[in-house]
Design a protein around this motif. Structure first.
Motif, mmCIF file in Angstrom:
data_model
loop_
_atom_site.group_PDB
_atom_site.id
_atom_site.type_symbol
_atom_site.label_atom_id
_atom_site.label_comp_id
_atom_site.label_asym_id
_atom_site.label_seq_id
_atom_site.Cartn_x
_atom_site.Cartn_y
_atom_site.Cartn_z
ATOM 1 N N THR A 9 16.304 142.709 28.729
ATOM 2 C CA THR A 9 16.307 144.158 29.009
ATOM 3 C C THR A 9 15.119 144.841 28.337
ATOM 4 N N LYS A 10 14.777 144.343 27.153
ATOM 5 C CA LYS A 10 13.643 144.938 26.446
ATOM 6 C C LYS A 10 12.359 144.742 27.256
ATOM 7 N N SER A 13 12.257 147.075 30.138
ATOM 8 C CA SER A 13 11.950 148.472 29.801
ATOM 9 C C SER A 13 10.467 148.634 29.459
ATOM 10 N N ASN A 16 8.548 148.811 32.594
ATOM 11 C CA ASN A 16 8.602 150.148 33.206
ATOM 12 C C ASN A 16 7.594 151.084 32.559
#
Lengths: 288, 140
Positions: A9-10, A13, A16
């Motif tokens: 998930t890191k 992100s 993004n």
């Protein structure tokens, strides 16, 4: 597989964020081209009016305009040209540092200062300072500032000068050296320093003024000051886009580096988990 | 060969004309003037109107300007055109406005922050509307 869920998930992100910074970089790059063109387009006017002022300084007018006369300095005016938005590296903070060093120098000389700001960043900064007297401001001019947008601020300062409220006027803005370098510069606007210009026109002569010298000079000198400040504003705009482009490129690169490192950590963890599982299976089989 | 004079017409936002001409006509404040090469040094304000640059007998270029300055040197004519129509009272109003803004910001230091958050909210609302629009189109 549950391994490295957090890391995944890191990474997502950061990816993004990288997308955003990369988009901003490209937007800044295309805007920079436009603002640079605009900066170049304003140069002929600035050059021409400077030339006329130079001619004028060599003429021998009977009328001496107050903008050309040196006075004892008790109070000075400062116009600060800053950007409207942040995320452009150290552009504004460098400019403010330069202005602050000027302010402290003036204060130690016992000279008071009136400040006018162009751009919201400057307004925010100077309004929060305690000892600074902000008398005018304008912001949110966008990427295509027009001369008439900044007329108000300049008139405020010129009126203060005519009424002897200030004795000198300076403008601080960023100079566009190249895409990588922007330099904060200070320029003296008033009194117009005409003596330092070498001339090609010699002999005793003067213009024919129509309708009269005072009116023409008033008009011309006002336009001259305006053109310098406008030039500064347009140049500062180009600086802003260039600085933002460089800052965003740095941010994208850093994000890329971060992703690479995290990916490595993630792969290692995954590999370790697989190895562990296999060894468990093998151990189980051996036990049977 | 006929005599020519170098003419430059510039406005604060761009260069308009640069080149040699036989004669220049401009709407000076006290009446229209025609400038020939080797005119005496002359400087005047211009009214809004037409500047005509006569390059040859057959060829001449008209430009509209909304005021400005005309400077004449024997070998050089420079016209500084204003970009917009300017009046004294408009300048005055702009000055007052700039002052009022500074006072406002000083009196209410939280104002700027509020503005920024409001701006962010506005952007958000716009994005929402845009998304809704897209969804609606897809639904049809």
């Amino acid at each position: 597989m549950a391994v490295g869920k957090e890391i995944r998930t890191k990474i997502a992100s950061i990816k993004n964020t990288q997308k955003i910074t990369r988009a901003m970089e490209m937007v800044a790059a295309s805007k920079m081209r436009k603002t640079k063109d605009r900066m170049q387009a304003t140069r002929p006017y600035a050059r021409k009016i400077a030339q006329i002022i130079k001619h004028l300084a060599q003429a021998n007018p009977e009328y001496k305009h107050p903008f050309l006369i040196q006075r004892e300095v008790k109070r000075v005016g400062l116009i600060v040209v800053s950007s409207d938005r942040g995320l452009c590296g150290g552009l504004n903070s460098n400019l403010f540092r330069k202005s602050l060093s000027l302010l402290t120098q003036w204060r130690s000389d016992g000279v008071e200062v009136d400040v006018c700001t162009i751009g919201t960043k400057g307004a925010g900064f100077f309004c929060s300072l305690k000892h600074v007297n902000v008398i005018g401001q304008i912001g949110k001019l966008g990427d295509t500032p027009h001369l008439h947008d900044i007329v108000g601020v300049i008139k405020l300062m010129l009126d203060a000068y005519s009424e002897n409220k200030i004795d000198e006027l300076y403008v601080v803005s960023n100079e566009f050296v190249n895409t990588m370098t922007q330099r904060p510069t200070v320029e003296k606007l008033l009194p117009v320093a005409a003596n330092d210009i070498e001339g090609s026109l010699t002999g005793h002569w003067d213009y024919i003024y129509e309708p009269d010298a005072k009116e023409v000079l008033d008009h011309l000198l006002t336009r001259y000051i305006e053109s310098i400040v406008y030039q500064g504003l347009v140049e500062n705009n180009a600086c802003e886009q260039a600085a933002r482009m460089v800052a965003m490129k740095g941010a994208s690169d850093n994000a890329g580096k971060l992703i690479k490192e995290l990916q490595l950590v993630y792969n290692k963890a995954r590999q370790a988990a697989i190895t562990q599982e296999i060894s468990e299976i093998v151990a189980g089989a051996a036990a049977v | 060969m006929t005599m020519t004079v170098h003419v430059d017409i510039v406005s604060a936002e761009k260069e308009i004309f640069s080149g040699l001409a036989e004669m220049v006509f401009a709407p000076a404040e006290l009446g229209e003037v025609g400038i020939s090469p080797r005119h005496a040094p002359f400087i005047t304000k211009l009214n809004p109107g037409e500047v005509r640059v006569k390059v040859t007998d057959k060829e001449s270029y008209p430009f509209f300007i909304s005021g400005g300055m005309l400077e004449v040197q024997p070998h050089l004519v420079t016209i500084l055109a204003d970009t917009a129509i300017r009046a004294k009272d408009i300048d005055e109003a702009a000055a007052m406005e700039a002052k009022a803004r500074a006072e406002e910001a000083l009196a209410d230091k939280t104002g700027k922050i509020d503005y920024e958050s409001a701006h962010a909210q506005l952007l958000q609302a716009i994005m929402q509307l845009r998304t809704l629009d897209r969804l609606r189109k897809r639904g049809e």
